[in-house]
Design an enzyme around this catalytic site. Structure first.
Site, PDB file in Angstrom:
ATOM      1  N   GLN A   1       0.828  -1.215   0.000  1.00  0.00           N
ATOM      2  CA  GLN A   1       0.000   0.000   0.000  1.00  0.00           C
ATOM      3  C   GLN A   1       0.860   1.262   0.000  1.00  0.00           C
ATOM      4  O   GLN A   1       0.343   2.358  -0.201  1.00  0.00           O
ATOM      5  CB  GLN A   1      -0.929   0.000   1.221  1.00  0.00           C
ATOM      6  CG  GLN A   1      -2.048  -1.030   1.121  1.00  0.00           C
ATOM      7  CD  GLN A   1      -3.034  -0.979   2.262  1.00  0.00           C
ATOM      8  OE1 GLN A   1      -3.292  -1.998   2.888  1.00  0.00           O
ATOM      9  NE2 GLN A   1      -3.621   0.169   2.553  1.00  0.00           N
TER      10      GLN A   1
ATOM     11  N   ARG B   1      -9.609  -0.260   7.317  1.00  0.00           N
ATOM     12  CA  ARG B   1     -10.569   0.650   6.713  1.00  0.00           C
ATOM     13  C   ARG B   1     -10.996   1.758   7.677  1.00  0.00           C
ATOM     14  O   ARG B   1     -12.176   2.039   7.876  1.00  0.00           O
ATOM     15  CB  ARG B   1     -11.797  -0.086   6.216  1.00  0.00           C
ATOM     16  CG  ARG B   1     -12.461   0.720   5.099  1.00  0.00           C
ATOM     17  CD  ARG B   1     -13.555  -0.011   4.406  1.00  0.00           C
ATOM     18  NE  ARG B   1     -14.001   0.818   3.306  1.00  0.00           N
ATOM     19  CZ  ARG B   1     -14.392   0.339   2.146  1.00  0.00           C
ATOM     20  NH1 ARG B   1     -14.389  -0.950   1.916  1.00  0.00           N
ATOM     21  NH2 ARG B   1     -14.793   1.155   1.205  1.00  0.00           N
ATOM     22  N   CYS B   2     -10.015   2.363   8.298  1.00  0.00           N
ATOM     23  CA  CYS B   2     -10.295   3.579   9.065  1.00  0.00           C
ATOM     24  C   CYS B   2      -8.989   4.320   9.151  1.00  0.00           C
ATOM     25  O   CYS B   2      -7.942   3.740   8.985  1.00  0.00           O
ATOM     26  CB  CYS B   2     -10.797   3.262  10.464  1.00  0.00           C
ATOM     27  SG  CYS B   2      -9.521   2.781  11.608  1.00  0.00           S
TER      28      CYS B   2
ATOM     29  N   GLU C   1     -13.127   5.435   4.205  1.00  0.00           N
ATOM     30  CA  GLU C   1     -13.193   4.722   5.479  1.00  0.00           C
ATOM     31  C   GLU C   1     -14.338   5.163   6.360  1.00  0.00           C
ATOM     32  O   GLU C   1     -14.663   4.505   7.351  1.00  0.00           O
ATOM     33  CB  GLU C   1     -11.853   4.871   6.161  1.00  0.00           C
ATOM     34  CG  GLU C   1     -10.839   4.125   5.305  1.00  0.00           C
ATOM     35  CD  GLU C   1      -9.422   4.410   5.616  1.00  0.00           C
ATOM     36  OE1 GLU C   1      -9.165   5.473   6.196  1.00  0.00           O
ATOM     37  OE2 GLU C   1      -8.580   3.591   5.277  1.00  0.00           O
TER      38      GLU C   1
END
Ligand code: CDP
Length: 805
Positions: free
Chosen positions: A236, A383-384, A759
């Site tokens: 990523q 996902r935050c 997110e």
């Protein structure tokens, strides 16, 4: 119609710029099976790696015998810590300032830890050889409870024994990592002591895992002739990986090329560095051949970066009419065997200090204690943005608990305490400056959309019917108003391993008026190739369809810190707009020269510069692009390209109002989401269709987390949820319908006013689902119950409340 006759609106529509629900350009490739993922990479003579992993969660490694494995035809090498030690590669630095064993060095600290790395001519031989490596272990006492770990005599990290200072300050115990404090402790305790009402609760956000469909993997290829290492991987943050590989391997950075090809979901799982990457690089250097390593599902779930595992003890104080006066939180953070959390350096508990949420809370205090246990390391933002979902879950549960104590409607309690629109920019008690927001408008819109009063009336009737024995189903209304903090971040306070968290974009316009843009970020499914082209289209007036977007190759892309924490739009999206504006500024000079007027006498009009007061005299961006390459314009270099490295002045603060309506069967513990309404405000919206897709995906992951997904351990440290039979990953069957909605409150400091969105649905979704479960049982006495709310746990709530007769 030609360009002359189109209206400005028609010309703007042809660009498919910002605001257009442009179809995802990536999908042509993906829906035809033409994606190019790590496992699709096949290089001549490629070898395959596989790990011998520990069956024990805590054990001394007495001996490793490789002989039988090496004797298997097709096995090329078996690496252990002893082989890596002379290179200094048996341990590696973590993102959190700790260090982590690459291969077991004397002991193992979690089940599944890497003990030896087998390299073979094919994947099957490697797997067979793993079975032939004989490892003798001596079991040690296992600590899976962080509270127990802080009391135990058992020393987990013997390598740190006697070390009273860690990367984030003093250590209080041999299994303690750090204490991180924010806010005013004394003032908060004084407010709590004097308050009319104080609600107190332990809120646990359980351990879970991002579980991307594609597991982690890499292909390392060392070219001994050129001295160049090419590393393909599910990264990523490809540039950061290149720098880390250079620092730990000693290979000069220009001799390392990192390529992130297509990535099948990341959700934070692919930010960190794993033993597989280091071992594959070493194996490629040693053998002179490319080496591929791709995890299987169990390895991914059991050993790569987990998320959450925060025990949050909270106290919230208010006046008797519901004005919140103070918030206190102490978090015990279970980090597993090594502190490998992916957070900016100065934030060992991420942005947990956003835990005052959407509320104007004048006084607050937060302390977080990090603890070592015998679990896998990680601690990523699944996902935050960094630990924001924990913070949002904490405050949204505390609001509900306070509403019970005050006997007040929780929607009204929120409304009374929201930060008001005219208070922005808002300075929070725990140190953040919220950029913009209009929470009351969003909240009222959401309540109206679901007919909140009607739902409460229906719920009251349902309770009566239940008590009268007419139904066994309860109705829960889960409310949430969340504030996210995304776009890390200003370089002055956000870095990872000393690398400032800016991001970048380089744009080149070709002579015929098409373009290529390269960014420091990397899409894992978010559709950057679609949306970032839209930003450029609107900024410089070339059609999005004529703009190619490229990410993930460190030899071609400008340096950036990558994609996670919804930072792509706030940071790289801003860089894209700024690079485009540099191009437009040069284009203005070229246009003025071609039109034989002064620079100040031309003005921008959608896709062209026109002479002020004479709109029929103009040069389109296409004309200008060609002129940039074939006319010698005095004082100007030929060409039309620009690069921007953008250091954001602040984070962006997206927000939203989510409401979940859930039916719950008290006899079976089964639940059904009858309605889910999600209102998001992410400032300027680049692509409404992609935003909707992001919300659908994020709420589905939130559903999973709240309603069943967890990484569970037994007392021996065995992972009980290491396969998709046990780890809940929703399919279309479990996924409800969602209604999406929005308001638009632009960020005042972002060049196009955009905030991140990827997110938000996870941050807002988890408390909405959990609050629905709590709300259903609230009239029967439930105050707090831990997630995940699977059928068994829901059945247990009902049973505990005496509902089973
Ligand atoms: O960093 P990441 O790409 O995961 O998250 P993001 O910046 O929130 O973007 C997710 C996707 O939504 C990207 O394709 C964005 O360009 C798009 N988006 C949008 O269209 N409008 C916004 N205001 C924010 C994001």
């Amino acid at each position: 119609m030609n360009d002359q006759t189109l209206t400005p609106e028609e010309r703007a529509a042809n660009l498919k710029g910002m605001g257009c629900a442009r179809k995802r350009v990536e999908d042509v490739r993906f829906t035809q099976g033409k994606g190019n993922y790590v496992d699709d990479i096949k290089l001549d003579g490629m070898l395959f790696g596989d790990f011998v992993r520990s069956p024990y969660a805590h054990a001394r490694v007495v001996s490793v015998n490789k002989e039988a494995a090496l004797a298997l035809p097709g096995v090329v090498a078996v690496l252990t810590a002893e082989d890596l030690a002379p290179l200094g590669l048996h341990w590696m630095p973590t993102l959190a300032g700790d260090k982590q064993m690459v291969l077991a060095d004397g002991k193992v600290l979690f089940q599944g830890q890497e003990v030896a790395y087998v390299v073979a001519e094919d994947r099957y031989i490697a797997a067979d050889a793993v079975e032939l490596v004989e490892v003798e272990y001596e079991e040690l006492p296992v600590l899976t409870d962080p509270f127990e770990a802080l009391k135990s005599d058992v020393v987990l990290r013997e390598d740190l024994e006697g070390q009273t200072e860690g990367a984030h300050g003093p250590r209080k115990h041999h299994n303690h990592i750090f204490t991180w404090e924010q806010g005013d402790k004394d003032a908060t305790e004084a407010v709590l002591a004097e308050a009319d009402v104080v609600a107190e609760e332990m809120v646990y956000y359980h351990r879970t895992h991002p579980c991307p469909l594609e597991t982690c993997g890499c292909v390392a290829s060392m070219d001994k002739v050129t001295g160049k290492l090419t590393l393909y991987g599910t990264f990523q943050a490809p540039h950061a990986i290149r720098t880390v590989v250079s620092l730990i391997s000693g290979i000069a950075e220009h001799n390392i090329r990192v390529i992130s090809p297509d990535i099948g979901g990341g959700f934070g799982n692919k930010v960190g560095a794993y033993a597989g990457y280091v071992c594959s690089v070493v194996a490629s250097i040693v053998t002179g051949k490319p080496v591929k390593w791709v995890e299987d599902r169990m390895e991914n779930l059991m050993t790569t970066a987990f998320a959450r595992d925060y025990w949050m003890q909270g106290k919230i104080a208010a006046t008797k009419d519901g004005k919140i006066t103070g918030l206190w939180c102490h978090t015990t953070a279970d980090h597993g065997g090594f502190d490998a959390c992916a957070d900016p350096t100065k934030f060992p508990a991420g942005f947990m200090n956003i835990c005052t949420g959407s509320y104007d809370i004048p006084t607050a205090y937060l302390a977080v204690d990090g603890v070592y246990t015998n679990k896998a390391p990680g601690g990523v933002a699944y996902r935050c943005s960094f630990r924001v979902t924990e913070a949002a879950y904490f405050i949204e549960r505390m609001i509900e608990v306070l509403a019970i104590k005050l006997n007040m409607d929780a929607a009204e309690l929120r409304r009374i305490n929201f930060i008001k629109a005219d208070q922005f920019p808002y300075q929070s008690a725990l140190g953040w400056e919220y950029d913009s927001g209009d929470y009351h408008t969003a909240w009222d819109k959401a309540l109206k959309a679901v007919d909140y009063e009607g739902l409460r009336a229906e719920q009251a009737q349902r309770i009566e019917d239940f008590k009268a024995g007419k139904t066994r189903k309860l109705l829960g209304i889960g409310l949430t108003h969340f504030t996210e903090i995304v776009g890390a971040g200003p370089v002055k306070n956000c870095d990872i391993l000393g690398l400032g968290m800016f991001d970048s974009c380089e744009i080149r316009i070709h002579p015929t008026g098409s373009a290529i843009a390269r960014l420091g970020t990397i899409s894992q499914g978010q559709g950057h190739a679609t949306t970032f082209a839209q930003i450029i289209a609107s900024e410089i007036g070339l059609p999005a369809d004529d703009i190619t977007l490229e990410e993930g190759d460190t030899d071609t892309a400008p340096y950036g810190l990558g994609t996670y924490g919804s930072r792509s739009t706030p940071v790289a999206g801003a860089a894209t707009a700024m690079a485009a504006r540099k191009i437009r500024a040069k284009a203005q000079m070229i246009a003025a020269y071609l039109l034989e007027v002064h620079d100040d006498d031309v003005e921008w009009d959608v896709d062209r510069f026109a002479v002020k007061g004479a709109p029929e005299r103009f040069k389109t961006m296409k004309d200008i692009a060609f002129a940039a390459y074939n006319q010698a314009i005095p004082g100007l270099e030929p060409g039309l390209e620009a690069v921007s490295y953008y250091d954001p002045p602040n984070m962006t603060y997206p927000f939203g109002a989510y409401i979940c309506v859930m039916e719950i069967d008290v006899d079976t513990g089964e639940w059904e989401v009858r309605q889910f309404y999600a209102l998001d405000d992410c400032g300027t919206r680049i692509n409404p269709m992609i935003i909707e897709g992001q919300v659908h995906g994020g709420v589905t992951e939130a559903l999973a987390i709240a309603m069943g997904q967890e990484i569970a351990y037994d007392d021996m440290g065995n992972v009980k949820t290491g396969t998709l039979m046990d780890f809940f990953l929703p399919t279309a069957w479990e996924t409800p319908n969602y209604t999406t909605d929005h308001t638009v409150t632009p960020s005042p400091h972002h060049p196009i006013g955009a905030k991140g969105v990827g997110e938000s649905p996870n941050v807002g979704g988890v408390p909405a689902f959990s609050n629905a479960v709590h709300d259903a049982f609230k009239p029967f006495g439930l105050v707090q119950s831990h997630m995940p709310h699977d059928h068994w746990r829901i059945w247990k709530i009902a049973s505990g409340l005496g509902m089973h007769g």
